[in-house]
Each structure stands twice: as C-alpha cells, then as structure tokens.
Motif scaffolding. Structure first.
Motif, PDB file in Angstrom:
ATOM      1  N   VAL A 135       0.895  -1.234  -0.144  1.00 20.42           N
ATOM      2  CA  VAL A 135      -0.075  -0.081   0.001  1.00 20.42           C
ATOM      3  C   VAL A 135       0.770   1.166  -0.214  1.00 20.42           C
ATOM      4  N   ASP A 136       0.527   2.075  -1.082  1.00 20.32           N
ATOM      5  CA  ASP A 136       1.444   3.571  -0.960  1.00 20.32           C
ATOM      6  C   ASP A 136       0.674   4.482  -0.093  1.00 20.32           C
ATOM      7  N   ALA A 137       1.256   4.843   0.928  1.00 17.13           N
ATOM      8  CA  ALA A 137       0.675   5.726   2.015  1.00 17.13           C
ATOM      9  C   ALA A 137       0.877   7.180   1.827  1.00 17.13           C
ATOM     10  N   ALA A 138       1.217   7.542   0.565  1.00 21.56           N
ATOM     11  CA  ALA A 138       1.759   9.017   0.367  1.00 21.56           C
ATOM     12  C   ALA A 138       0.573   9.802   0.627  1.00 21.56           C
ATOM     13  N   ALA A 139      -0.654   9.356   0.195  1.00 17.38           N
ATOM     14  CA  ALA A 139      -1.893  10.345   0.439  1.00 17.38           C
ATOM     15  C   ALA A 139      -2.107  10.800   2.010  1.00 17.38           C
ATOM     16  N   LEU A 140      -1.404   9.706   2.916  1.00 14.24           N
ATOM     17  CA  LEU A 140      -1.731  10.191   4.437  1.00 14.24           C
ATOM     18  C   LEU A 140      -1.212  11.608   4.587  1.00 14.24           C
ATOM     19  N   ARG A 141      -0.265  12.114   3.806  1.00 10.73           N
ATOM     20  CA  ARG A 141       0.285  13.487   4.260  1.00 10.73           C
ATOM     21  C   ARG A 141      -0.074  14.624   3.343  1.00 10.73           C
ATOM     22  N   THR A 142      -0.194  14.017   2.008  1.00 11.01           N
ATOM     23  CA  THR A 142      -0.013  15.244   0.749  1.00 11.01           C
ATOM     24  C   THR A 142      -1.480  14.977   0.122  1.00 11.01           C
ATOM     25  N   GLY A 143      -2.198  14.042   0.620  1.00 11.16           N
ATOM     26  CA  GLY A 143      -3.413  13.827  -0.336  1.00 11.16           C
ATOM     27  C   GLY A 143      -4.773  14.869  -0.017  1.00 11.16           C
ATOM     28  N   ASP A 144      -5.495  15.011  -0.800  1.00 12.25           N
ATOM     29  CA  ASP A 144      -6.721  15.845  -0.627  1.00 12.25           C
ATOM     30  C   ASP A 144      -7.883  14.750   0.114  1.00 12.25           C
ATOM     31  N   ARG A 145      -8.757  15.234   0.184  1.00  8.86           N
ATOM     32  CA  ARG A 145      -9.850  14.417   1.402  1.00  8.86           C
ATOM     33  C   ARG A 145     -10.114  13.405   0.238  1.00  8.86           C
ATOM     34  N   THR A 146     -10.241  13.454  -0.944  1.00  7.52           N
ATOM     35  CA  THR A 146     -10.737  12.164  -1.754  1.00  7.52           C
ATOM     36  C   THR A 146      -9.584  11.080  -1.850  1.00  7.52           C
ATOM     37  N   ARG A 199      -7.415  10.733   0.351  1.00 10.90           N
ATOM     38  CA  ARG A 199      -7.283  10.211   1.813  1.00 10.90           C
ATOM     39  C   ARG A 199      -8.453   9.180   2.101  1.00 10.90           C
ATOM     40  N   THR A 200      -9.561   9.282   1.473  1.00 12.45           N
ATOM     41  CA  THR A 200     -10.708   8.210   1.726  1.00 12.45           C
ATOM     42  C   THR A 200     -10.261   7.084   1.001  1.00 12.45           C
ATOM     43  N   ALA A 201      -9.650   7.026  -0.573  1.00 11.71           N
ATOM     44  CA  ALA A 201      -9.416   6.155  -1.171  1.00 11.71           C
ATOM     45  C   ALA A 201      -8.562   5.444  -0.524  1.00 11.71           C
ATOM     46  N   LEU A 202      -7.376   5.985  -0.066  1.00 10.64           N
ATOM     47  CA  LEU A 202      -6.363   5.107   0.663  1.00 10.64           C
ATOM     48  C   LEU A 202      -7.095   4.553   1.993  1.00 10.64           C
ATOM     49  N   GLY A 203      -7.868   5.253   2.767  1.00  9.83           N
ATOM     50  CA  GLY A 203      -8.650   4.378   3.804  1.00  9.83           C
ATOM     51  C   GLY A 203      -9.172   3.269   3.312  1.00  9.83           C
ATOM     52  N   ARG A 204      -9.920   3.133   2.169  1.00  5.45           N
ATOM     53  CA  ARG A 204     -10.799   2.277   1.736  1.00  5.45           C
ATOM     54  C   ARG A 204      -9.747   0.894   1.430  1.00  5.45           C
ATOM     55  N   ARG A 205      -8.662   1.296   0.761  1.00  7.91           N
ATOM     56  CA  ARG A 205      -7.662   0.365   0.551  1.00  7.91           C
ATOM     57  C   ARG A 205      -7.227  -0.264   1.810  1.00  7.91           C
ATOM     58  N   ILE A 206      -6.855   0.599   2.802  1.00 11.03           N
ATOM     59  CA  ILE A 206      -6.302  -0.150   4.254  1.00 11.03           C
ATOM     60  C   ILE A 206      -7.558  -0.994   4.609  1.00 11.03           C
ATOM     61  N   VAL A 207      -9.001  -0.383   4.603  1.00 10.30           N
ATOM     62  CA  VAL A 207      -9.911  -1.466   5.440  1.00 10.30           C
ATOM     63  C   VAL A 207      -9.744  -2.652   4.650  1.00 10.30           C
ATOM     64  N   ALA A 208      -9.749  -2.522   3.142  1.00 11.07           N
ATOM     65  CA  ALA A 208      -9.878  -3.944   2.424  1.00 11.07           C
ATOM     66  C   ALA A 208      -8.609  -4.868   3.011  1.00 11.07           C
ATOM     67  N   ALA A 209      -7.517  -4.257   3.180  1.00  5.27           N
ATOM     68  CA  ALA A 209      -6.304  -5.094   3.679  1.00  5.27           C
ATOM     69  C   ALA A 209      -6.468  -5.493   4.925  1.00  5.27           C
ATOM     70  N   PHE A 210      -7.200  -4.649   5.854  1.00  2.00           N
ATOM     71  CA  PHE A 210      -7.231  -5.341   7.221  1.00  2.00           C
ATOM     72  C   PHE A 210      -8.383  -6.307   7.272  1.00  2.00           C
ATOM     73  N   GLU A 211      -9.334  -6.296   6.403  1.00  2.46           N
ATOM     74  CA  GLU A 211     -10.224  -7.238   6.348  1.00  2.46           C
ATOM     75  C   GLU A 211      -9.989  -8.633   5.630  1.00  2.46           C
ATOM     76  N   GLU A 212      -8.950  -8.351   4.478  1.00  6.87           N
ATOM     77  CA  GLU A 212      -8.621  -9.709   3.846  1.00  6.87           C
ATOM     78  C   GLU A 212      -7.291 -10.491   4.576  1.00  6.87           C
ATOM     79  N   SER A 213      -6.493  -9.606   4.993  1.00  9.04           N
ATOM     80  CA  SER A 213      -5.245 -10.189   5.456  1.00  9.04           C
ATOM     81  C   SER A 213      -4.890  -9.814   6.897  1.00  9.04           C
ATOM     82  N   GLY A 214      -5.476  -8.748   7.356  1.00  4.58           N
ATOM     83  CA  GLY A 214      -5.012  -8.294   8.695  1.00  4.58           C
ATOM     84  C   GLY A 214      -3.537  -7.642   8.667  1.00  4.58           C
ATOM     85  N   GLY A 215      -3.211  -7.450   7.411  1.00  3.63           N
ATOM     86  CA  GLY A 215      -1.824  -6.705   7.510  1.00  3.63           C
ATOM     87  C   GLY A 215      -1.606  -6.026   5.994  1.00  3.63           C
TER      88      GLY A 215
END
Ligand SMILES: O=C(O)CCC(=O)C(=O)O
Ligand SMILES: [Fe+2]
Length: 342
Positions: A36-47, A49-65
C-alpha cells in the motif's frame, strides 16, 4: 527459565498451539499481504485520503496486514534506530546483563527468556521500552499497569536515536487512524479521542543465529498473533519473517527496502467484531545470518473505551460491548501467563 518478562502489551498471543516444536519448513512466496502506497496520508486531498482509507480497510479485512511504502518515516530515523540496535547488541554480555529488565519489564532480555505456549523459547534477544513515564509519576507510584520508566543505557546517542524513531512511528500511527476512519465512512477525527496518549511499546530485536541455531524444534520467534491493535515493523535485509496465509500455509514476508510492515493484533480483531483479521506470523532463522528487526506496538490509550463505531450508513455497526483498552490487554496477558504455567 523465566516466564515472559516483557511488558504485557508488547507480548504476543499464543497461537492455537497446533504444532508444538514443529520444524520451520520452507515458506512459499509472499501472498495476501498487499503493498500500500501511503503518500496520501500526508499529501493527499480528502478524496485521496478516503481512497487510501478504503484500501487499508480492504487489507485489514482480507489479511490483517499490509506493507506500506511512502509511510513518511524519515529514512535517517530508521537507519539511526537500526544502527543503535546493532551497537547495543554488540556490547559484551556483562554490559547487556547490567541493562536487564527493571521491575516494570523494560530493558534487555537475553536469548531464550521468552516463549510462546507450546513452543521452545524464542532464539532472540531484545531491548524493550515504552512510553517513558518517570518512576515518581503518580500513575507509576500508584502501580497503574503498563505505566513505567524505561531502562536506558548510559548513552544519550542511543536514547536519542531510539526515541526519534519511536515518535515518528507513533506519528504514522496517528495519521493511519484518520485514514482508517475515512475508509470506514466515519468522520476523519473519529478515532482521535482514543489515541491521546497511545499505549505504545517498542522492541529492538536481535536474532544472532550463528550456525547450529535455532536447534531442531526451536524458532527464532515461534508462531503467534500480537496482543494489541497494531504492530509497525521494520526488518533488515536478512529475511526469515513469515505470515500465515488464508490458505493455512506460511509465506515469506521478504524485506522490501524502505517499507514498513503493518500487522493487526488480537485487539483489532476483537474490537472490530471480527471484521478485521489478526495476522499470524513467525520468524525462522536463516542459518549463519544474524537479523535485526524493530517492532513498535501501537494501541489506543490505556483508559480508552473501545466500542466499534457505527458509520452513518451502518457499514461499521458495532457488534461488541465496550471494554477499556488496558483491561483488554491485561486480560490477554493473564490468559497467556496461565497457559505458560499450565
Ligand atoms: O522480528 C520480527 O520480524 C517479528 C517480531 C514479532 O513478531 C514480535 O516481536 O511480536
Ligand atoms: Fe509478533
């Protein structure tokens, strides 16, 4: 053999104790833990950051990491922490023993002093620390669990390097909570009140692993899931870290330069009502090669009441009664101690 003397929240939950002493087999290629590329944590606009958040949720649901690149932790801080760890473990044994754990379990832990139920002791040595709360702080004086001073060596350079990295990882943890909230359809600041003084510990780990160790039946670190919410882990280029995939097989988590591994622990699986998974992992020794890794265990505040938030659209509806973070972690530690004693 002493029981697990590490700070409880940094300790690890026993796995199902299915195959005590089983020999490490050869792991297959990495699978199921997404990059997962987390650059949007610092530089991204809200859209973004939300897209990154969804990616993170999917990773946590699928593998826990996940394996995070562009996490924002300065490479100089990571390099400094590795250099400090290498210098620390290169000290003569009597110096290391003098830095042994204080009465709160912070300090140096020798090889084979920590074990997971059902397994031989881990073939690793460690330096454990946490949020540094002075011995005369009223919480420490009152015996509040997991509130303790560190056992620093008399070496300001070491302390500076370790504390600098520890703080940078906690900053990453805070940013991750905002993104996770957006990914769950919650207000961005939803988790912030739970992480005012995040209950965090850090561990420098050294697996000396000369030829002949680990012996048959030993692991560098036996299979387990971690107790807490998150583990943020840096590893050197040696390899040997593996995770259990959904297929039940072990898969290598080969080092990727500059990446940070994020594992969810039992607390997140419980808090999310099973929506998120805890990632089971182990370390197998690479014969003749020493390894250094640096996990940071990042958790909500000790007194934070954990009830999974309900999203406006109902997506993240709470399923569990609430419990204070510290109580959950202490209960886990008690369960493990009982298993070790039994
Ligand atoms: O050394 C590693 O890469 C893993 C460490 C670990 O799993 C732990 O300390 O709980
Ligand atoms: Fe772990």
């Amino acid at each position: 053999m002493t029981a697990d003397a590490t700070p409880a929240l940094a300790a690890s939950q026993p796995d199902a104790v299915r195959k005590p002493g089983r020999r490490p087999g050869r792991a297959g290629p990495s699978s199921g833990v997404p990059l997962v590329d987390a650059a949007a944590l610092r530089t991204g606009d809200r859209t973004a950051r939300t897209a990154l958040g969804r990616r993170i949720v999917a990773a946590f649901e699928e593998s826990g990491g996940m394996r995070v690149i562009n996490h924002g932790i300065a490479p100089t801080l990571a390099d400094g922490a590795f250099a400090a760890a290498r210098r620390f473990f290169a000290q003569p044994p009597d110096r290391l023993e003098a830095l042994g754990t204080n009465r709160w379990g912070r300090g140096f832990l020798a090889l084979r002093t920590n074990r997971k139920p059902g397994y031989a002791p881990d073939v690793r040595e460690a330096f454990d620390l946490g949020l540094d709360i002075p011995a005369d702080d009223p919480r420490v004086l009152a015996g509040k669990p997991l509130h303790a001073p560190n056992h620093w060596p008399d070496d300001p350079t070491f302390r500076h390097a370790v504390e600098g990295y520890f703080q940078a990882v906690r900053d990453f943890g805070a940013a991750l909570q905002d993104s996770l909230a957006l990914g769950l359809g919650l207000p961005e600041d939803r988790f912030r009140p739970l992480y005012r003084t995040p209950l965090s510990t850090m561990r420098l780990l050294h697996y000396p692993n000369p030829d002949g160790t680990p012996a048959p039946g030993e692991f560098a670190m036996a299979p387990h899931t971690d107790f807490g919410a998150y583990t943020f882990l840096l590893q050197d280029a040696t390899g040997g870290l593996e995770h259990e995939g959904a297929d039940g097989a072990w898969h290598a988590l080969d080092p990727i330069d500059g990446s940070l591994l994020v594992f969810l622990g039992d607390l997140m699986a419980w808090w999310s009502g099973g929506r998120f998974k805890a990632l089971r992992h182990r370390v197998v020794g690479v014969p003749g090669r020493a390894r250094v890794s640096i996990p940071v265990f990042y958790n909500p505040d000790f007194d934070a009441e954990l009830a999974w938030p309900t999203a406006p659209d109902g997506e993240a509806a709470g399923t569990r009664a609430s419990m204070a973070c510290g109580s959950y972690i202490l209960a886990q530690a008690r369960d493990r101690a009982a298993l070790l004693a039994g």
